[in-house]
Scaffold this active site. Structure first.
Site, PDB file in Angstrom:
ATOM      1  N   ASN A 127       0.770  -1.211  -0.042  1.00 40.63           N
ATOM      2  CA  ASN A 127       0.010   0.086   0.025  1.00 40.63           C
ATOM      3  C   ASN A 127       0.908   1.284  -0.100  1.00 40.63           C
ATOM      4  OD1 ASN A 127      -2.525   1.611   0.880  1.00 40.63           O
ATOM      5  ND2 ASN A 127      -1.066   2.042   2.490  1.00 40.63           N
ATOM      6  N   ASP A 140     -10.896   9.319   1.277  1.00 44.87           N
ATOM      7  CA  ASP A 140     -10.613  10.624   2.026  1.00 44.87           C
ATOM      8  C   ASP A 140      -9.526  10.427   2.979  1.00 44.87           C
ATOM      9  OD1 ASP A 140     -11.202  12.851   3.510  1.00 44.87           O
ATOM     10  OD2 ASP A 140     -12.649  12.028   5.005  1.00 44.87           O
ATOM     11  N   THR A 141      -8.213  10.540   2.398  1.00 46.13           N
ATOM     12  CA  THR A 141      -7.172  10.520   2.818  1.00 46.13           C
ATOM     13  C   THR A 141      -6.611  11.811   3.154  1.00 46.13           C
ATOM     14  OG1 THR A 141      -5.574  10.022   1.166  1.00 46.13           O
ATOM     15  CG2 THR A 141      -6.560   8.113   1.942  1.00 46.13           C
ATOM     16  N   SER A 181      -4.493   2.264  -8.877  1.00 39.54           N
ATOM     17  CA  SER A 181      -5.433   3.295  -8.976  1.00 39.54           C
ATOM     18  C   SER A 181      -5.991   3.584 -10.544  1.00 39.54           C
ATOM     19  CB  SER A 181      -4.377   4.701  -8.735  1.00 39.54           C
ATOM     20  OG  SER A 181      -5.023   5.734  -9.119  1.00 39.54           O
ATOM     21  N   TYR A 193       3.295  10.153 -10.622  1.00 44.65           N
ATOM     22  CA  TYR A 193       2.193   9.474 -10.019  1.00 44.65           C
ATOM     23  C   TYR A 193       1.502   8.211 -11.093  1.00 44.65           C
ATOM     24  CZ  TYR A 193      -1.651   7.653  -7.170  1.00 44.65           C
ATOM     25  OH  TYR A 193      -2.618   6.840  -6.269  1.00 44.65           O
TER      26      TYR A 193
END
Length: 290
Positions: free
Chosen positions: A91, A189-190, A142, A155
């Site tokens: 992760n 929501d991080t 993602s 990314y």
């Protein structure tokens, strides 16, 4: 309950990037299903706090996932202290945004190193354990794995890379009884996402996405789905579920994204964001210290 009903009972699970956000939530839900946890990350105090709060045995290791030797030592220590891992969730990840020309070359490289190379190092370190247990490796990916976004070049490149890595490993490790899965995720929501919305370039990017793609999901909701994926040893999971449909049209995405960029990203000059979220800043600091 029977073992069939609680397949993670008593198993050892490793979660990287476990100090906060999605990693912490995954660890918490794995523990609720009876797994013993090895928490891996950079932030010693945060990892210790998470470990102490879990309802099952949990230990933590402060280590950089891009350090081959250190990760090898951690893998040995986890097996000695907790038992042989049969679940690994890769992760750990960081992000930065902004124009490629304005990006910090060292930070751009660091995103690739943590997200892609760090995932490969994680699997390499724990692969003997997964082979011995016929275990399962879950790679967090993602929507960016399927369709590159402007202003997020590092990314997107890293997440496209882990997708290819997972496909190669699934074919290679399947005959050895090791399951390999990938999680395609959208906005959660991080602190990374909350930080992203403070920067005009990424706020603009999200604002121009189709409405369903803009929604931010509670991290616990995502974690519950991912832990079910671990229990089922699935080859892929999509959250939200509509992301699966993107696979059908992904060949058309580069052209669509290019047209979008011409309309939406030429009105204002954008600047680089730097590392996003507390975890990203911790990883950038560790990079400076290496």
């Amino acid at each position: 309950m029977t073992n069939h009903q609680r397949p993670l009972e008593g198993r050892v699970a490793v979660v990287t990037g476990a100090a906060r956000g999605l990693g912490e939530s995954i660890a918490r839900h794995l523990a609720q299903r009876g797994a013993r946890l090895a928490l891996v990350g950079l932030e010693e105090e945060e990892l210790a706090t998470v470990a102490a709060s879990l309802p099952t045995t949990a230990m933590h290791w402060s280590v950089d996932v891009t350090d081959d030797e250190a990760m090898g030592r951690v893998a040995d220590e986890v097996s000695h202290s907790l038992g042989t891992p049969s679940v690994v969730v890769a992760n750990a990840g960081i992000a930065e945004g902004g124009p490629f020309a304005a990006s910090d070359p060292a930070l751009w490289r660091r995103v690739i190193e943590v997200n892609l190379i760090g995932s490969a190092i994680t699997l390499r370190a724990f692969l003997p354990s997964l082979t011995a247990t016929h275990g399962y490796y879950l790679q967090i990916a993602s929507l960016a794995s399927m369709g590159a976004s402007p202003m997020m070049s590092a990314y997107c490149a890293s997440k496209a890379g882990v997708e290819s890595f997972v496909h190669a490993m699934r074919a290679e490790l399947g005959p050895q009884g090791v399951g390999v899965g990938i999680a395609y995720l959208n906005w959660m929501d991080t602190d990374m996402i909350r930080d992203a919305d403070q920067h005009a370039v990424l706020r603009e990017l999200r604002a121009h996405m189709p409405k369903p793609a803009r929604k931010i999901y509670p991290v616990d909701t995502v974690a519950v789905r991912l832990v079910a994926t671990v229990e089922q040893r699935s080859s892929a999971v999509y959250f939200p579920a509509w992301l699966r449909s993107v696979q059908v049209v992904r060949a058309a995405l580069p052209g669509l994204v290019t047209r979008f960029a011409r309309r939406a990203l030429t009105r204002s000059p954008f600047t680089a964001t730097g590392p996003l979220g507390a975890g990203g800043r911790a990883a950038a600091i560790r990079s400076d210290a290496i």
